[in-house]
Motif scaffolding. Structure first.
Motif: not given
Length: 334
Positions: A192-199, A277-282, A327-334
């Motif tokens: 549920r966290t990005l660091e946990g997802l990475r591992d 399911v989506r474990p994270v919102e990113e 799109d409205t829920q996600a940060d757009s990449p720059t």
């Protein structure tokens, strides 16, 4: 002065196609009598055609053993070649005959993932609403150099075919987020966290053999957009599994083997059904990476092609709407 055409030695040296047809039937049924029945001729006619063919080639094609016959080494070589040629001829003839059919055939070219996860579930509704159209789907990963003989009326891929004999229209951009099964999430709450997802166990889409013409997104790229370095995975983290087949990765995901990146227009129905399911919102939104629907300019006035094109575009309306919400829920990449 009349210019005479020189003799075509290739055509002159070709064996009789009637004799070749008799040979194929005899090789297929391993019996001259059954071959004669299949071709609606006499057994004597088959024997005569085979004998003439053997004399023409200067080699025996069959070993005769009572009522059955077996191919000789020379016969096997010849059979392998002529069977493929006859199949191609039969298919070409069928395509030509099909043009007089009241049904119209439309050929759509798309990727395996699109065919399996987007198109397949929707085809029953298409068949029901358009019984007058025979849809021919050609699945490929290589849109840059299609096989000889494949001239699709419609294509769905990541590159616009404009200027190559096709009209192209954008369908949807890439919206990419991690997905796993509810069971996997329950067993591995750390994802549920990005660091946990990475591992955790990551199922990674590799670019090899995919003929991508746009930026390829894998876990390393996705994490980089979230300011996470994939190379800093825990030393005890499970190995990454790599495959260039998205269908395989999603199958493993549904079998609770790890977390994969999901393309929204492909996995949204599975998420809506609760299978994933989506474990994270990113989310990674690639507005510059578009999927296009292209139609052959030669079929611009073909009613059946236009119906299929319009149906495909209408089916994508829900994806465009969902992508706008994402799109409205996600940060757009720059």
């Amino acid at each position: 002065m009349v210019k005479h055409t020189q003799p075509d030695q290739t055509l002159i040296k070709m064996p009789s196609l009637r004799a070749v047809k008799a040979f194929v039937a005899a090789a297929r049924y391993q019996n001259f009598t059954r071959a004669a029945e299949a071709l609606c001729v006499t057994q004597a006619a088959i024997s005569r055609q085979i004998r003439d063919l053997e004399e023409h080639l200067g080699a025996e094609l069959f070993n005769r053993a009572g009522r059955t016959v077996e191919l000789t080494p020379a016969g096997s070589i010849f059979y392998d070649a002529v069977q493929l040629s006859f199949t191609n001829i039969a298919q070409a003839a069928e395509r030509i005959r099909h043009t007089d059919s009241p049904k119209q055939r439309v050929t759509l070219c798309c990727s395996p993932a699109f065919a399996n996860f987007w198109l397949g579930p929707k085809l029953p509704a298409f068949f029901a609403s358009h019984p007058e159209i025979d849809l021919n789907v050609v699945v490929t990963q290589n849109f840059l150099t299609l096989e000889n003989g494949i001239n699709p009326d419609l294509l769905i891929c990541k590159m616009a075919k404009s200027g190559q004999g096709y009209f192209s229209q954008p369908l949807v951009c890439d919206v990419i987020y991690p997905v796993c099964t509810p069971q996997y999430l329950q067993q591995h709450p750390e994802v549920r966290t990005l660091e946990g997802l990475r591992d955790t166990a990551l199922l990674n889409l590799s670019p090899f053999g995919r003929s991508q013409v746009a930026e390829h997104v894998d876990w390393k790229v996705w994490f980089a957009y979230q300011d996470i370095d994939l190379d800093r995975r825990n030393i005890d983290a499970p190995l990454l599994f790599n495959a260039n087949d998205f269908s395989l990765l999603l199958q493993l995901t549904q079998n609770h083997q790890g977390v994969a990146l999901g393309w929204h227009y492909l996995v949204a129905p599975l998420v809506e059904q609760g299978l994933l399911v989506r474990p994270v919102e990113e989310t990674l939104v690639h507005r510059e990476t578009l999927h296009y629907l292209s139609m052959s300019e030669a079929k611009a006035r073909d009613a059946s092609c236009c119906k299929v094109r319009d149906w495909l575009a209408e089916q994508f309306d829900w994806s465009l709407h969902e992508d706008s919400e994402a799109d409205t829920q996600a940060d757009s990449p720059t």
